[in-house]
Design a protein around this motif. Sequence first.
Motif, PDB file in Angstrom:
ATOM      1  N   ASP A   1       3.785  -5.363  -3.384  1.00 57.10           N
ATOM      2  CA  ASP A   1       5.244  -5.183  -4.163  1.00 57.10           C
ATOM      3  C   ASP A   1       5.979  -3.945  -3.951  1.00 57.10           C
ATOM      4  OD1 ASP A   1       5.226  -8.030  -4.877  1.00 57.10           O
ATOM      5  OD2 ASP A   1       4.453  -7.813  -6.727  1.00 57.10           O
ATOM      6  N   GLN A   2       5.250  -3.027  -3.922  1.00 54.78           N
ATOM      7  CA  GLN A   2       5.838  -1.578  -3.853  1.00 54.78           C
ATOM      8  C   GLN A   2       6.282  -1.047  -2.538  1.00 54.78           C
ATOM      9  OE1 GLN A   2       3.034   1.310  -5.342  1.00 54.78           O
ATOM     10  NE2 GLN A   2       2.781   0.205  -7.236  1.00 54.78           N
TER      11      GLN A   2
ATOM     12  N   PHE B   1      -0.964   6.427   2.963  1.00 53.17           N
ATOM     13  CA  PHE B   1      -1.658   5.741   1.919  1.00 53.17           C
ATOM     14  C   PHE B   1      -0.836   5.601   0.567  1.00 53.17           C
ATOM     15  CE2 PHE B   1      -5.291   7.411   4.266  1.00 53.17           C
ATOM     16  CZ  PHE B   1      -6.220   6.476   4.160  1.00 53.17           C
TER      17      PHE B   1
ATOM     18  N   MET C   1      -0.019   0.424   6.378  1.00 55.25           N
ATOM     19  CA  MET C   1      -0.604   0.828   4.870  1.00 55.25           C
ATOM     20  C   MET C   1      -1.875   0.267   5.197  1.00 55.25           C
ATOM     21  SD  MET C   1      -0.328   1.230   1.756  1.00 55.25           S
ATOM     22  CE  MET C   1      -2.196   1.159   0.994  1.00 55.25           C
ATOM     23  N   PRO C   2      -2.975   1.261   5.296  1.00 57.00           N
ATOM     24  CA  PRO C   2      -4.384   0.727   5.440  1.00 57.00           C
ATOM     25  C   PRO C   2      -5.116   0.374   4.233  1.00 57.00           C
ATOM     26  CG  PRO C   2      -4.202   3.170   5.568  1.00 57.00           C
ATOM     27  CD  PRO C   2      -2.960   2.739   5.221  1.00 57.00           C
ATOM     28  N   MET C   3      -4.959  -1.110   3.845  1.00 60.02           N
ATOM     29  CA  MET C   3      -5.535  -1.595   2.650  1.00 60.02           C
ATOM     30  C   MET C   3      -7.028  -1.826   2.957  1.00 60.02           C
ATOM     31  SD  MET C   3      -4.281  -2.397  -0.341  1.00 60.02           S
ATOM     32  CE  MET C   3      -5.754  -2.387  -1.469  1.00 60.02           C
TER      33      MET C   3
ATOM     34  N   LYS D   1       5.766 -13.250  -7.368  1.00 59.33           N
ATOM     35  CA  LYS D   1       7.342 -12.726  -7.798  1.00 59.33           C
ATOM     36  C   LYS D   1       8.537 -13.267  -7.090  1.00 59.33           C
ATOM     37  CE  LYS D   1       5.305  -8.789 -10.372  1.00 59.33           C
ATOM     38  NZ  LYS D   1       4.793  -7.331 -10.198  1.00 59.33           N
ATOM     39  N   ASN D   2       8.468 -13.004  -5.919  1.00 62.08           N
ATOM     40  CA  ASN D   2       9.605 -13.433  -4.813  1.00 62.08           C
ATOM     41  C   ASN D   2       9.731 -14.832  -4.831  1.00 62.08           C
ATOM     42  OD1 ASN D   2       9.774 -10.627  -5.218  1.00 62.08           O
ATOM     43  ND2 ASN D   2       8.884 -10.359  -3.039  1.00 62.08           N
TER      44      ASN D   2
ATOM     45  N   GLN E   1      -7.318   1.754  -4.943  1.00 65.88           N
ATOM     46  CA  GLN E   1      -6.707   2.038  -3.589  1.00 65.88           C
ATOM     47  C   GLN E   1      -6.251   3.446  -3.529  1.00 65.88           C
ATOM     48  OE1 GLN E   1      -3.444   2.766  -1.861  1.00 65.88           O
ATOM     49  NE2 GLN E   1      -4.943   2.392   0.014  1.00 65.88           N
ATOM     50  N   HIS E   2      -7.096   4.405  -2.951  1.00 66.07           N
ATOM     51  CA  HIS E   2      -6.999   5.825  -2.836  1.00 66.07           C
ATOM     52  C   HIS E   2      -7.776   6.151  -1.513  1.00 66.07           C
ATOM     53  CE1 HIS E   2      -7.671   9.886  -3.940  1.00 66.07           C
ATOM     54  NE2 HIS E   2      -6.708   9.632  -4.675  1.00 66.07           N
ATOM     55  N   PRO E   3      -7.289   7.067  -0.700  1.00 69.19           N
ATOM     56  CA  PRO E   3      -7.760   7.250   0.507  1.00 69.19           C
ATOM     57  C   PRO E   3      -9.475   8.129   0.248  1.00 69.19           C
ATOM     58  CG  PRO E   3      -6.093   8.757   0.064  1.00 69.19           C
ATOM     59  CD  PRO E   3      -5.932   7.633  -0.948  1.00 69.19           C
TER      60      PRO E   3
ATOM     61  N   MET F   1       6.358   8.258 -12.052  1.00 64.19           N
ATOM     62  CA  MET F   1       5.091   7.588 -12.468  1.00 64.19           C
ATOM     63  C   MET F   1       5.383   6.551 -13.580  1.00 64.19           C
ATOM     64  SD  MET F   1       2.417   9.698 -15.091  1.00 64.19           S
ATOM     65  CE  MET F   1       3.375   9.642 -16.383  1.00 64.19           C
ATOM     66  N   GLU F   2       4.407   5.286 -13.175  1.00 68.25           N
ATOM     67  CA  GLU F   2       4.748   4.200 -13.879  1.00 68.25           C
ATOM     68  C   GLU F   2       3.827   4.188 -15.098  1.00 68.25           C
ATOM     69  OE1 GLU F   2       4.691   0.469 -11.570  1.00 68.25           O
ATOM     70  OE2 GLU F   2       5.544   1.737 -10.065  1.00 68.25           O
ATOM     71  N   LYS F   3       4.396   3.448 -16.288  1.00 70.48           N
ATOM     72  CA  LYS F   3       3.694   3.624 -17.343  1.00 70.48           C
ATOM     73  C   LYS F   3       2.337   2.703 -17.426  1.00 70.48           C
ATOM     74  CE  LYS F   3       4.350   3.166 -22.478  1.00 70.48           C
ATOM     75  NZ  LYS F   3       3.633   4.280 -22.850  1.00 70.48           N
TER      76      LYS F   3
ATOM     77  N   ARG G   1      -1.668  -7.372  -4.500  1.00 66.21           N
ATOM     78  CA  ARG G   1      -0.294  -7.661  -4.501  1.00 66.21           C
ATOM     79  C   ARG G   1       0.492  -6.529  -5.219  1.00 66.21           C
ATOM     80  NH1 ARG G   1       3.182 -11.928  -2.956  1.00 66.21           N
ATOM     81  NH2 ARG G   1       5.120 -11.025  -3.984  1.00 66.21           N
ATOM     82  N   LYS G   2      -0.032  -5.710  -6.135  1.00 63.91           N
ATOM     83  CA  LYS G   2       0.899  -4.660  -6.770  1.00 63.91           C
ATOM     84  C   LYS G   2       1.276  -3.810  -5.605  1.00 63.91           C
ATOM     85  CE  LYS G   2       0.794  -1.998 -10.909  1.00 63.91           C
ATOM     86  NZ  LYS G   2       0.072  -1.749 -12.125  1.00 63.91           N
ATOM     87  N   ILE G   3       0.420  -3.339  -4.729  1.00 64.96           N
ATOM     88  CA  ILE G   3       0.724  -2.561  -3.853  1.00 64.96           C
ATOM     89  C   ILE G   3       1.792  -3.321  -2.673  1.00 64.96           C
ATOM     90  CG2 ILE G   3      -0.207  -1.408  -1.988  1.00 64.96           C
ATOM     91  CD1 ILE G   3      -2.647  -0.763  -3.392  1.00 64.96           C
TER      92      ILE G   3
ATOM     93  N   LEU H   1      11.785  -1.317 -10.235  1.00 66.08           N
ATOM     94  CA  LEU H   1      11.072   0.030 -10.075  1.00 66.08           C
ATOM     95  C   LEU H   1      11.254   0.538 -11.807  1.00 66.08           C
ATOM     96  CD1 LEU H   1      11.575   2.131  -7.248  1.00 66.08           C
ATOM     97  CD2 LEU H   1       9.619   0.907  -7.871  1.00 66.08           C
ATOM     98  N   THR H   2      10.141   1.067 -12.242  1.00 65.71           N
ATOM     99  CA  THR H   2      10.423   1.582 -13.727  1.00 65.71           C
ATOM    100  C   THR H   2      10.119   2.741 -13.384  1.00 65.71           C
ATOM    101  OG1 THR H   2       9.582  -0.595 -14.557  1.00 65.71           O
ATOM    102  CG2 THR H   2       9.921   1.330 -16.204  1.00 65.71           C
TER     103      THR H   2
ATOM    104  N   PRO I   1      -2.834 -13.146  -8.642  1.00 69.27           N
ATOM    105  CA  PRO I   1      -1.621 -12.739  -9.079  1.00 69.27           C
ATOM    106  C   PRO I   1      -0.286 -13.419  -8.867  1.00 69.27           C
ATOM    107  CG  PRO I   1      -2.112 -11.537  -7.120  1.00 69.27           C
ATOM    108  CD  PRO I   1      -3.379 -12.317  -7.675  1.00 69.27           C
TER     109      PRO I   1
ATOM    110  N   ARG J   1       4.989   3.154  -0.456  1.00 64.75           N
ATOM    111  CA  ARG J   1       6.446   3.297  -0.113  1.00 64.75           C
ATOM    112  C   ARG J   1       6.864   3.797   1.069  1.00 64.75           C
ATOM    113  NH1 ARG J   1       7.737   3.322  -6.472  1.00 64.75           N
ATOM    114  NH2 ARG J   1       5.662   2.782  -6.996  1.00 64.75           N
TER     115      ARG J   1
END
Lengths: 180, 416, 165
Positions: free
Chosen positions: A90-91, A63, A32-34, C164-165, B40-42, B1-3, A86-88, A167-168, C161, A66
Amino acid sequence: MGLEAKLNGNSFFTTTVDALTEWARKNSVWPMPMGISCCAIEMMASGDPKYDIARFGSEVMRFTPRQCDLMIVAGTVTYKMSHVVRKIYDQMPDPKWVIAMGACTSSGGMYRSYPVVQGIDQFLPVDIYLAGCPPRPDNLLNALIQIQEKIGRTKARDFQDKPLPRLTVVQPNGEFLQNN
Amino acid sequence: MEKLTKDDVHPKILEALLADSNITLEDALENEMILNMGPQHPATHGVLRLLLRLDGETVMGCVPELGYLHRGYEKLAENMNYYEFIPHTDRLDYLSPMSNNVAYALAVEKLVGIEAPPRAQYIRMIISELARVASHLVAIGSLAMDVGALTVFLWTLREREKILDIWDILCGARFTNSYTRIGGVANDAQPEALAKVKWFIDQYLPNLDECERLINTNRIFIERLDGVGVISADDAIDIGLTGPSLRGSGVEFDLRRAQPYLFYNEIDFKVVTYPDGDSLARYFVRADETRESIKIIRQALEKMPQGETLLNQPKKVLPKKTEIYSRMEELIHDFMIVNFGINPEPGEIYHAVESSKGELGFYLVSKGDGKPWKCKIRSPSFVNLQSVPQLVKGHMVSDVVAILGSLDPVMGEADK
Amino acid sequence: MASPKELLEQRLNEKFSGENFIFNEHRNELTVSLDKKNIIAVCKYLKEEPELAFRLCEDITAVDWATRKNRFSVVYHIYSLKMNFRLALKASVDEKDCNIDSVSSVWNTANWHERETFDMYGIHFNNHPDLRRMYMPEEFEYHPLRKDFPLMGIPGSLSLPKNKN
């Protein structure tokens, strides 16, 4: 050609599940190229014809988190950005690995200043710290090989009890669906 | 999609996004949609975040959110002496580090009131033009990749690697070079490096033509860019665009011509302009500019004199390492400069150069100390990005990618 | 023909007679110091006067002098494409009355420059269309480029952040 030539007709071979998954996992690490700053350009260079990360089975830069199992954090992480990183992370589905590419990601590097996180290990588990500012592409490939070695030591059962990420999902009718 | 929650978007940003419409936050999701693009977008070339207000697929409003790569350069500069800041300038526009070094060195030299020897200036000219080629190659490649032509990216990166190899010979680093010093350059250009530069400029043009043949007649590429993100010359000046983005709108403004620095006044080159002001014009300007850069390098190689590459001015310029190790006086000067700085007389200057993205300026304020009292970086990407809301209005979401690619922002210098 | 410097000096003193302009030259760069209440009128004049035509606003920033009476100077760098001439305008702002009129009605590009200056120095720009922070998060309380702000920041002012874990 290769393995197929040796196997005639309905042959079979025996191995352990661990050995098979390790072998498959470590030779198809999807990064995942961050890409945040300068290191991202060197990460791009590692995919170019000269360095050719495809030789190690990792040219599939995805990109979306998941589909990835290795996060390459390439570049200075600021406090503002840290929440996104961190959010990415976690996904990403387990099992997952992290390379802290470059000096500023590993330790803050030359940026001893107010907005920069002094090392991403303050909020992420890091597997490989990569020296250099930025590291040369060869060095990134070296880190990838180290990660492959590390993956080679894992066992399938190491990940059995890990809970799924929460996940929501918003349904078309507006309801929220949660997996746990 | 997340809210979307309050943690994701600050209410103030949403307010700005909805400012020129009559919808409220509650019904925003019913009629129009808010789409988050980045950080974070290519296709955002780094960590730019765009919040788009959409009606169907048409962009109604756009709010760029910067600061995800704000590293506090200006504060760092105030806390270190003039020499220590040179490596930091590499990482501003990290696609062309060499020209940033040159820009900073020129600014400090102007503040101190010294000038580098001619040979050093010619070397600086060659490396800043090479840096421009390297940066434009990435810009062209990634623009093509953003609109779906992946091959060009690999080909332009192949060319770029050759330039990085030249830098590897020149100063030992392939990417972040820190090659320029105040009062000259770190070391003389080796014959091998110059030979390699010659080899590169000879083989570059056919290779560029080859890349262009892939896309210039490609209908998808042309139609994705033609007429997309149009900005008129007056608007472009008003919003502060500089560099290829301004020249794509037909304004013939190039600091190399308008306020010549180094030896650009002795060099024959054309300021490339295209009148249309759309993404395609900006792409053409970049491609043609690399041709002009090659022309400049060729002339500079011919005209380059022999001689010193570092000014002999012991109070202001760090002596060479070999001399420090062998002579007492140089050792003392080195100690003084490293510990107490070069103490330019009080005053303030602004010096700008034409970097690959546009006008890169340094505003330095000295109070007579070893450290700058204030160092403001006028970064072209930051200003060019300001035109994004204006450019994307009324276009489709997929055009946003093409427009961003044609502006070629680098977040390292936009966020500072 | 008069040099740009002479032309400017003459024109400004003519148009704004009675105002106190201080012309200063350092390394061939002209700086004009003026009162902050005139800033919009002067900028508008410099842009719209056809002979001067300072149409490109390159940069707006501020300088924190820390100990002086008027703590901040707001500095504008503007460029005339016609004369190929760069001019710096300087206006002093006191810490207690920390505001100045926004010039974003004169040059569109001033919008983000002023936001950045507000973010970094906390100088308020009157009548600015969208005065938010440029770089730092909205929750951040300080203005980092002020001289009393430490380089390493104030601990706890920016959040990380949560694990969480």
